[in-house]
Design an enzyme around this catalytic site. Sequence first.
Site, mmCIF file in Angstrom:
data_model
loop_
_atom_site.group_PDB
_atom_site.id
_atom_site.type_symbol
_atom_site.label_atom_id
_atom_site.label_comp_id
_atom_site.label_asym_id
_atom_site.label_seq_id
_atom_site.Cartn_x
_atom_site.Cartn_y
_atom_site.Cartn_z
ATOM 1 N N HIS A 1 -55.392 -30.752 52.198
ATOM 2 C CA HIS A 1 -55.916 -31.023 53.433
ATOM 3 C C HIS A 1 -55.446 -30.149 54.405
ATOM 4 O O HIS A 1 -54.532 -29.394 54.376
ATOM 5 C CB HIS A 1 -55.350 -32.368 53.797
ATOM 6 N N ASP B 1 -55.411 -30.452 57.834
ATOM 7 C CA ASP B 1 -54.670 -30.724 59.197
ATOM 8 C C ASP B 1 -52.945 -30.820 58.867
ATOM 9 O O ASP B 1 -52.632 -30.622 57.640
ATOM 10 C CB ASP B 1 -55.045 -32.169 59.794
ATOM 11 N N ASP C 1 -47.302 -28.255 54.115
ATOM 12 C CA ASP C 1 -48.028 -29.355 53.921
ATOM 13 C C ASP C 1 -49.240 -29.519 55.064
ATOM 14 O O ASP C 1 -49.398 -29.896 56.151
ATOM 15 C CB ASP C 1 -47.091 -30.668 54.293
ATOM 16 N N GLU D 1 -55.790 -36.024 57.104
ATOM 17 C CA GLU D 1 -55.141 -36.859 56.053
ATOM 18 C C GLU D 1 -53.970 -37.373 56.562
ATOM 19 O O GLU D 1 -53.515 -38.518 56.354
ATOM 20 C CB GLU D 1 -54.475 -35.735 54.836
ATOM 21 N N GLU D 2 -52.992 -36.648 57.665
ATOM 22 C CA GLU D 2 -51.871 -37.070 58.151
ATOM 23 C C GLU D 2 -52.316 -38.450 59.034
ATOM 24 O O GLU D 2 -51.052 -39.060 59.275
ATOM 25 C CB GLU D 2 -51.256 -35.972 58.878
ATOM 26 N N ASP E 1 -50.548 -31.143 46.868
ATOM 27 C CA ASP E 1 -49.840 -31.739 48.136
ATOM 28 C C ASP E 1 -48.556 -32.338 47.835
ATOM 29 O O ASP E 1 -48.419 -33.491 48.338
ATOM 30 C CB ASP E 1 -50.993 -32.909 48.921
ATOM 31 N N HIS F 1 -43.200 -32.219 57.738
ATOM 32 C CA HIS F 1 -43.340 -32.915 59.127
ATOM 33 C C HIS F 1 -42.060 -32.521 60.086
ATOM 34 O O HIS F 1 -41.682 -33.277 60.889
ATOM 35 C CB HIS F 1 -43.215 -34.498 58.946
HETATM 36 ZN ZN ZN Z 1 -49.883 -33.642 52.930
#
Ligand code: ZN
Length: 417
Positions: free
Chosen positions: A85, A87, A146, A180-181, A203, A386
């Site tokens: 992904h 984003d 990520d 996705e997030e 991922d 994150h």
């Molecule tokens: Zn991810």
Amino acid sequence: MSSKLINRDRLLDRFLKYVRVGTTADPNTNDYPSSRGQWLLGQMLVDQLREMGIEDALQDDHGLVWGTIPATVPGPVPTILFNAHLDTSPEAPGDHCKPQVIECYEGGDIPLLSGDIIREQDTPELAKLLGHTLITTDGKTLLGGDDKAGVAAIMELAHHLMENPHLPHGPVRILFTCDEEIGRGTKFVDMQRADAIAGYTLDGGGSGIIDVETFSADMATVKFTGYNIHPSIGKGRMVNAIRAASKFVAMLPSESLSPETTDGRDGFMHPYVLHGSVAEAMVQLILRDFDTAKLTEYADRLRSIAAEVCKDEPRLSVHLEIVEQYRNMADRLKQFPVAADLAERAFHHIGITPTRASIRGGTDGALMTQKGLPTPNLSVGQYNIHSCKEFASLSEMEIAVKQAVVLVDLWQQFGRS
Ligand SMILES: [Zn+2]
């Protein structure tokens, strides 16, 4: 250069270029994708895929990037799909990422330019990464490994296969998704266009890991409706929905079945939003368990607690709504075990002992699996995701590319057997 070798410098260059494009997902807009950076990164990837000779590369109307590495073997060989992904998480700033490269990690704490420190004692995984090339930020943003580690690995896989046409493989579909997030990763994925026998999301954290199981997930919204009137004349007339909602939350299990008290394979019912007024109050909960049948039990439990809250006050009403979010992909992956088995064999092939793992959460692969494309998740060297202390291992991204090169060969062998 031997065809067996992955171009590590090019992989690093790609990764550093991609993380510099801010692609933070924005949950507060209905735009798709939710941020301009995702369009920009997607366009960059399409240009690079075209330069490699992947002629069908395109960014669709929703910002999703598609492309196909053509087969190098004749005959009907199944198509497999790789996904990452574009984003990054809105939980930490993502614009103006300044990546720092640590060429050969020698152990110990990692100081960041911001003054923050990635501490060894908070990050037990560091002990296994001695000698790895690590990439951190300056401490002011997340890194976006990520999932740009996944994006870079898939792009390098494509480049490697395109410049080594003697490597045997069937059609390899590339799909980069958006948002996705914020739970919108598969919203516009056209499964007809995917047209593959199996998929892999790249991922995951660490190396040698195949995630074959996710939670099953529902969301519950519980709305209490009371009656508001000026408090001066409230006696015998006012019905306070705030009190009802508070009582409801207080009656939920808290010593068990909560995120604060569970780990491993135990599920939970988790109130995460509460707002209201005298007239109306709303509680939102997420229900999670590896055993999908348990979600029905959790919903029943919510209903009986809600009924208990209302039982002595006929003027109070409650409305409960359950929405399905995603389902444990293990159930469907078991029906098509070859997807995870070949991923495992590919790890063995490059000298890595694989581990099968379960995620206490969901992946886009879980949703794609539900839509009929079995899609386990593979490790690609992400850490501390994150967070501004995020880092990634180039060495493990390289392993992910090597694994994928073997995997596409195993699939063409499987298709011809
Ligand atoms: Zn991810």
